[in-house]
Design a protein around this motif. Sequence first.
Motif, PDB file in Angstrom:
ATOM      1  N   ALA A  38      15.133  -2.979  -6.363  1.00 26.96           N
ATOM      2  CA  ALA A  38      13.460  -3.144  -6.985  1.00 26.96           C
ATOM      3  C   ALA A  38      13.056  -1.508  -7.104  1.00 26.96           C
ATOM      4  O   ALA A  38      11.534  -1.062  -6.610  1.00 26.96           O
ATOM      5  CB  ALA A  38      12.358  -3.514  -6.398  1.00 26.96           C
ATOM      6  N   ASN A  39      14.152  -0.985  -6.672  1.00 33.03           N
ATOM      7  CA  ASN A  39      13.860   0.776  -5.935  1.00 33.03           C
ATOM      8  C   ASN A  39      13.734   1.231  -7.714  1.00 33.03           C
ATOM      9  O   ASN A  39      13.421   2.796  -7.905  1.00 33.03           O
ATOM     10  CB  ASN A  39      14.566   1.868  -5.236  1.00 33.03           C
ATOM     11  N   ASN A  40      14.302   1.107  -9.044  1.00 39.16           N
ATOM     12  CA  ASN A  40      14.105   1.607 -10.452  1.00 39.16           C
ATOM     13  C   ASN A  40      12.977   1.646 -11.194  1.00 39.16           C
ATOM     14  O   ASN A  40      12.594   2.015 -11.909  1.00 39.16           O
ATOM     15  CB  ASN A  40      15.419   1.136 -10.552  1.00 39.16           C
ATOM     16  N   GLY A  41      11.865   0.320 -10.738  1.00 40.04           N
ATOM     17  CA  GLY A  41      10.856   0.058 -11.195  1.00 40.04           C
ATOM     18  C   GLY A  41      11.300  -0.470 -12.882  1.00 40.04           C
ATOM     19  O   GLY A  41      10.149  -0.326 -13.266  1.00 40.04           O
ATOM     20  N   TRP A  42      12.476  -1.314 -12.148  1.00 41.43           N
ATOM     21  CA  TRP A  42      12.818  -1.816 -14.063  1.00 41.43           C
ATOM     22  C   TRP A  42      11.390  -2.986 -13.962  1.00 41.43           C
ATOM     23  O   TRP A  42      11.509  -3.421 -13.384  1.00 41.43           O
ATOM     24  CB  TRP A  42      14.112  -2.503 -14.393  1.00 41.43           C
ATOM     25  N   THR A  43      11.108  -3.673 -14.874  1.00 42.97           N
ATOM     26  CA  THR A  43      10.976  -4.306 -15.629  1.00 42.97           C
ATOM     27  C   THR A  43      11.897  -5.936 -15.655  1.00 42.97           C
ATOM     28  O   THR A  43      13.056  -5.504 -15.421  1.00 42.97           O
ATOM     29  CB  THR A  43       9.271  -5.027 -16.502  1.00 42.97           C
TER      30      THR A  43
END
Length: 907
Positions: free
Chosen positions: A330-335
């Motif tokens: 969850a470090n990339n901020g993807w949905t």
Amino acid sequence: MSRRHNRQRRPARIEKADRPAIAPSATFTGEQVAALLAAQAAPQTTGSFAPLPRMDPQVAFGPGLPLIPAAIDPVRQDSSRPEPRFNEYPVSSNLPGVTDRLVPWKVLRDAAAAGGIPRRCIEIRKSDISTLDWAITITKDAVAQAEADNPSQSRADIEGDLRKSLGPEIGRCTAFWERPDPGQDEDWIEWVSKLLEEHLVLDALAIYPRRTYGGDLYAMEIIAGDTIKPLRDYRGGKPAPPNPAYQQMLWGFPRGEYTADAEADGTIPNGYPADTLIYKRRNVRASSPYGFSPVEQCLEDLDVWLRRRAWIRAEYTDGTVPAGLLRNTANNGWTPAQVLEYETALNDAWSGQTLERHRMRILPPGFELEPLADVAERYKPEYDLFLLKQLANHFSTTIAELNFTETGGLGSAGYHEGQSDIRERSATMPLYRWIQALITQISRRHLGMPSQLEFRILGLEEEDEAAADQVAQNRIQWGRMTLNEDRDRTGMPRYTFPEADKPMVMTTRGVIFLDGASQNAAPGQRLGLDGGNPTGQIQPGGQEADSAAADEDDDSGGDTADDGEDPGNNAGNSATDTAVKAELAAYHRWAKKNPSPRRPFTFTIVTKADAPIDLNTEHVIFAGGDTSPSGGDPVPKGEAADSWPGWDRDQDAADVWAARLQQALDGSVNTDQVAERWLAQQAGTAPDAEPADDAGDGDDQDDRTDAAVAAALAFLLAGGVSVTTALAPLLAGIWTEGWAIGAASVHAALGGTPAAFPWNIGDDAAARQTLTTAMNDALTAFLNGRRDTIPPIADRRLQALARVLARARVAGMTRQQLAQALRDALRDEPWARMTALTELTRAAAAAARTAYQDAGITQWRWVAEPGACPICTANAAAGPRTIGEAWPDGSDAPPAHPNCRCYPAPS
């Protein structure tokens, strides 16, 4: 519409076929008619119950007064109480569709073919039994009764008379069972294989004794057991004739019914022979009329096995677990939608692209690869082996019979042999006896076989007789039974010499008769083999060793040295020579009486150095095997004694291979069949006279003995008896391991390093892998050259069997005793060990010759083993020889004689 038109459209009349005539109904007796009417008209009966008295006093906190039973069955007229039911069966269990079977028949049929393992186990068990020899023989009870009725006749004559009188019946019954179902063209092997199929899969054996219209038995037809429904009487047991006991269910409805089997005398009370059905279960249970087959017992283990196979199969198709996972930190901020889109794109790029999967791919930020263990890492073959054992156990087979072995370990082969012995005792033998008793019962009830005869699978009594012989041997050894008492047990003629009726104690030094032992030595003093012992001593092997003073001329005076006398003086030497001559004379008498001994002759005085050159060392154990020979030094004077590295290995290897030779020979000849045929052939001939103990009877006796042995040998050859096939692979294994021992020993001797034998004893394949290419090729040539020597070795075993056959009639042996004597001749332990040790030495010496020549060595010398014989001592004293040059005894390399352990060392 006109009437004419109506007449034209009237359909033509259909001509119906005549109805078939109804078969004439069976004729019933008055009692049967009354029973049928009563069953139709009478209501259910329960009877008036008369309870037992209740005399137990009623006390506080007591067990309570038992209730008065409510009878539901008819009562007995003598007690006014009903008989107990066999079990609590389902109501109306005789009707179609009502059963207490938990597993349908079809499930068992399908399970027998599922996964391969049950079917393989079934075929192994079928082949074990269907290929065994069998015979219609006279029962032991009949022989015992005949002996009681004719006490003056010998057992052999009694058996001959019985065989002669019962010969026609034996032939008639034998002819029937050789082809028990001529309608289906099934011989014994095919018929009993079908029987075992029904037993192992269903444990529901249905046999229909099909008869001719004249009432004669035509065939024993095996019916599919899953079509037969056992019926119950009101008590839950098998209905007695003339009530139907079985119905054949076809397409959900009874299509035939049959009565239970006949009585012991062959009659069927109030019934008809053609309506009889034989229904047998091996696993009989009180709670159910059905059996419990091995297939039904293994269903749970088979289910696990099938599920495990399905998992492995899925791993090799689509797979059940992905090779790896991508963990999103969850470090990339993807949905979630973006993650799903990337997952789909990644899988599409790799799907079906093997090369793409091996290329480096950069993962987006926030994703970490977590690989999972593949199937090879999660697969444990030990668990599959465990499941195989579980399945094989239900069918009383071993994993070795399924061509699986335990992993590693020197004792794995012995483990499998032990498992085979356990299976033989716990499963195979009981099944053999069950089939034997079943065929005997059927033959007496339906074939009219006399009660003096029985169907017998040959070889079943071997284990029981061997155990009984061991018990008897222990009793004789410790004085609890005499020799003649043991011969009475086996039905053999009694010995005539008085020692056979005296209790004795067998020790390592000889035999001590209990009668008079206290007069020969004071209490606590050890009895020796001097003149104080009673004459007629018997050595531990069972051989006779009479006193020299009674039987031999002594040129040396015959005095025995006192205990305190110097053994090196003339008197001591004279006494020793006298004892040696006496023991050698006793050996020659024993060898004449025991041409094929069960145990070796154990010398207590004679060493290998004292033995004459022409002494046959196959069945002897010398005294003081580690003493130095008297005929010379084992090595040339001035040289130190050598230590051959192979001596650390050859004795243990000989023990292993000797046991295998005994086992192979034991199973190579059907001794029961040979014994039976030989006695049948000799029944009409007069037995030859027993060979006399005294050698002064002339050549006529020897000629008769030789002729008898020759006739027995011709009988064996004509019957196709051979042990060559059994010996060939074992001799090749012995030569291979002996060659490897010789090669390793030479390598250590030339290199000055300790010898290494990096293989398990008896593993000839592993031993061969240690050889160089050149030595391997030389071994192949050696094996090819030794191939022609195998038949002569096998012929000596046949000659031993022929000598046993030649003595059978004279000794009054029964079939069982003769078969046991033949087995003892095949299991000849001294011969097996002599053969193994001698051939190991031969191969080791041949390997040494090749290795020396490859190393450029042209001369070698003979190194005698410790305690060597005069032959080998003379060879050692002769000094070095050119490789290939003959030694003084004429041999070009060890061994010089049987049991020779000498070796050639480089000069």
